[in-house]
Write an enzyme that holds these catalytic residues in place. Structure first.
Site, mmCIF file in Angstrom:
data_model
loop_
_atom_site.group_PDB
_atom_site.id
_atom_site.type_symbol
_atom_site.label_atom_id
_atom_site.label_comp_id
_atom_site.label_asym_id
_atom_site.label_seq_id
_atom_site.Cartn_x
_atom_site.Cartn_y
_atom_site.Cartn_z
ATOM 1 N N LEU A 1 0.819 -1.225 0.000
ATOM 2 C CA LEU A 1 0.000 0.000 0.000
ATOM 3 C C LEU A 1 0.854 1.277 0.000
ATOM 4 C CD1 LEU A 1 -2.983 1.024 0.237
ATOM 5 C CD2 LEU A 1 -2.588 1.153 2.705
ATOM 6 N N ASP A 2 0.529 2.197 -0.885
ATOM 7 C CA ASP A 2 1.154 3.532 -0.929
ATOM 8 C C ASP A 2 2.667 3.489 -1.093
ATOM 9 O OD1 ASP A 2 -1.355 4.588 -0.579
ATOM 10 O OD2 ASP A 2 -1.140 4.902 1.570
ATOM 11 N N ALA A 3 3.184 2.416 -1.672
ATOM 12 C CA ALA A 3 4.635 2.315 -1.777
ATOM 13 C C ALA A 3 5.119 2.114 -3.210
ATOM 14 C CB ALA A 3 5.140 1.180 -0.892
#
Lengths: 293, 293, 293, 293
Positions: free
Chosen positions: A236-238
């Site tokens: 997530l979000d990376a």
């Protein structure tokens, strides 16, 4: 990794993206090859990752005198690829990509994408809009884009994802844009569209990953807030960052003010990232997005 | 918390900083009080933290007709303070603060502070420079500022800190500026100068706290790098943020390029934060820096 | 210059704007006056034009305990005004201004204003849209705003202006926003709404005043392009500047690219200027716009 | 237009700049030519001026296996040049350009250039400093750079210019940087160093050309001020723009504040322009600066 050239009709321009181990002479050989098949180089950008010993190139080619034979171009590039262990893909200029936009309740990013596509700034076809809320159906209607309301549990929900994936496949979707879609996609979903899902995160990643970034930013008393457009990955979000922007805030700004100010950044950052992707300006390399802007 | 008014000679201007529980009428009462002691308000800024029910004000006052009686001003403000549970301090315009600059090997921030102080943009006296390296002694000499080389172990080192603290005390230092000082100060040290140590961190905090932020930023492939000036607190890189800035980077920028680009942001962000502090524009409230810029 | 207080129903907040010759004690007297009529100051901003010896203040007041008597407030301020040769106006929080938006063919600014008004970011009522082209009627319909197509000759055209002015008057319009309206208004028209017509000019004024600014910018090879929101005055493109913004361009950008990039700046700069105006944050003084942002 | 290759000792890198009428195949031929003489292309940037039918290219080449024969490289490029009506120049990486810095009284730009050169960010040798005032002699001394005080009349002064030109010639100066030099150079002087004099103008050109730009900006009430680095041409403040930057100002900023804020922009914009020039990233074409940044 080329798109099928046999379906090509009257191509006059194309973008070739190449990556290979860095070897002397590769630029010269690639340009010579494109020259031999009648192509004229309009713009070429290179990047050599010295540590990773990898060479990346984007070449924008036109066929000024006579039309290219896509098969011939394809074969010539493949021959070079075999010789240089080169990974490559070509995207012919006339082929419009099909895009699905995922939204929740906020429409500022969606509106921008629709307006930009309509005025020709985004070379694509927005084929469908998928939302976990019914709220934005009217916006979709105004722009004559099919709208699908697919409810999604907070807890994650494989049945909803199956429904979404069917829609994407049925519509031959090439790119998924998460335009303030407030649900997390499963790793399984994400891996079905590697390098083809663009998300806008409403913070200056890696600061404030996860939920409620403006609350975190306010709590922390930062003086700039930002937005990050990135490819979605299983983590997530990376995923690889395509573009970022910031705007100034002060102690006077409440969380609501930050949300409002953030919208301008979110939509411009997302629109820029989507445009670069559609113009084949972004290559993912070693977990990072190389942007030939 | 006022500075001693008895030492004041010919004051004509002052800045009053006030914080109190938010109560109707406080602005009117404070301005009336300053009017009664002959002060004319040049500039006044308020901030009301609605959730925290706290009122903050900065008032820049001048005495246009005749000189103020500092003691009278002091008494009047204290009387108001008693009534409104008001916390206050005054800083008379002619009183130059004494500043110590801590450095290691890089001199771009130090140079800027020295040049700005010399041309009158920073109203202070840079009284001494302390470094864990001897490298920048020459720079100090050029600007006629005493230089002290205090070696510091990586492991932290209470003996060195004692030496540094003695120097600060002997020189009556009011503000410590960590201008690319690459050692961590102990909580004990930091708590001796609460709200009076300004650090420049070479990243856009809270992203990339800790060591080697440009390496982290490069690894992560961010498209903007930043710098953060903040008050040092016992918790590393987590104190109230005074100012931040960013600059654009691309995949072409190596870590060394980021370091170079970052320098311009570091020095301008630090200089701005120091100037605001010296002009009494910064109030720490609820862990955040309120900046009346 | 107050709005009529008799029409006020349940006011709890107001903004008072004041300008007067700079005299000691004015801040104290104004805040005392507002205190006496039951007002609590939420935010106050001053600006003293030292050369022009003029004092400007914006005060945001609330009546926390009981409702104000608008007439009493009015009388108290007028009494002070007489004493200090003070010019003043008050705007009660519940009174929404009526706005007319003028457009031509481009809709990016119009869309933004409509979306921002709808989501509550612009405290106003967009009462009508006037255009010299029929193209954007559909946009107006989608947002249920009356649309009036008023044809205008290139050469200027008093009959068209009469028609426009009638529409403005019939709708009790308070603010006119020129949102990419590509016709010049006559001095006569402009002087009917002094300080109440906001224009977006697609350049960084005073550079590239007049027509085709992006062509001028491209020709000149500038590295940044900008947009300027300003009050319209009889002199073309020379009125008080409320807000400006820029975006980076390179030699690769064609005029068309600059037009596209410029749109993002135009709409955000215009939206910010309109919001500040509606929040009574802008005062015209000595030909310049003082913005209490 | 190459630098003399006979003086080259151990070259391993070079930058080749090329301009020619745009003809299909030119990229392929140039890269093939560089390949044949043993060069490996590290980075190549093109720009095609479609209206002007001109092709510009910058190629950064290295000789990874064995050293190049400069004469052979020279001949190969010249042969290509004859065939394609190509204008070209090569700059070998080891050859440091000699730079003269002109200043008056302000030293912020000078300091930056000296510091950047010392830390390796500017690949050049600052050979001399020329000033119409004696004030900055000390700065020059600190950095061991010869300083020449050449008095100049306001009215222009051919005797002074003769003296300056002699100094430039005696020191074999390649680039002149006007780092806040407050005198106008005559067209005769400027034409002696075409494309080799970089000036920093303290405004966002073309706004506020001429004298006292901050006064003009203040008068006009702009919300952003800027700085422009450009090549000097016979026409004052009108030469090709290399780089620009801006910083935000408000009504609170006096002219003196603007001057202070402007300094940060002036020095960073100038330093960037000088660096790009020294890295052969700037080509003047049709009156504009093409920057391969």
């Amino acid at each position: 990794m080329s798109t099928d050239p046999s379906s090509v009709d009257v191509p006059t321009e194309a973008v070739v993206l190449v990556s290979s181990p860095d070897r002397p002479g590769i630029v010269a050989r690639l340009t010579a090859t494109l020259d031999e098949v009648g192509g004229n180089i309009l713009e070429a950008s290179q990047y050599t990752d010295i540590k990773g010993r990898t060479f990346l190139q984007r070449v924008h080619v036109s066929w000024p005198s006579l039309n290219p034979e896509p098969e011939e171009v394809h074969d010539a590039l493949q021959e070079l690829a075999d010789q240089f262990q080169m990974d490559w893909r070509i995207h012919w200029g006339h082929a419009r990509r099909k895009v699905a936009v995922f939204v929740s309740r906020e429409d500022h990013c969606l509106h921008d994408l629709l307006l930009l596509q309509r005025d020709g700034s985004l070379q694509c076809q927005i084929s469908l809009i998928i939302s976990n809320h019914p709220d934005l159906e009217q916006v979709a209607e105004r722009f004559d884009v099919p709208f699908h309301h697919v409810e999604v549990d907070e807890s994650g929900d494989s049945k909803s994802e199956s429904r979404q994936l069917s829609l994407l496949e049925a519509n031959d979707i090439d790119l998924v844009v998460l335009a303030k879609y407030m649900r997390v996609l499963s790793p399984v979903f994400v891996e079905r569209y590697p390098g083809r899902i663009i998300n806008i995160h409403h913070s200056f990643l890696p600061a404030f990953a996860g939920g409620r970034p403006y609350h975190q930013a306010h709590e922390k008393g930062v003086k700039l807030i930002g937005a990050t457009a990135h490819y979605a990955t299983a983590e997530l979000d990376a995923g690889p960052i395509i573009e970022q922007g910031v705007i100034r805030v002060t102690h006077k700004d409440s969380v609501a003010d930050m949300v409002r100010k953030g919208r301008d950044i979110e939509r411009t950052v997302l629109a820029r990232a989507v445009r670069w992707h559609l113009e084949d300006r972004v290559v993912i390399h070693a977990g990072r997005a190389v942007v030939f802007a």
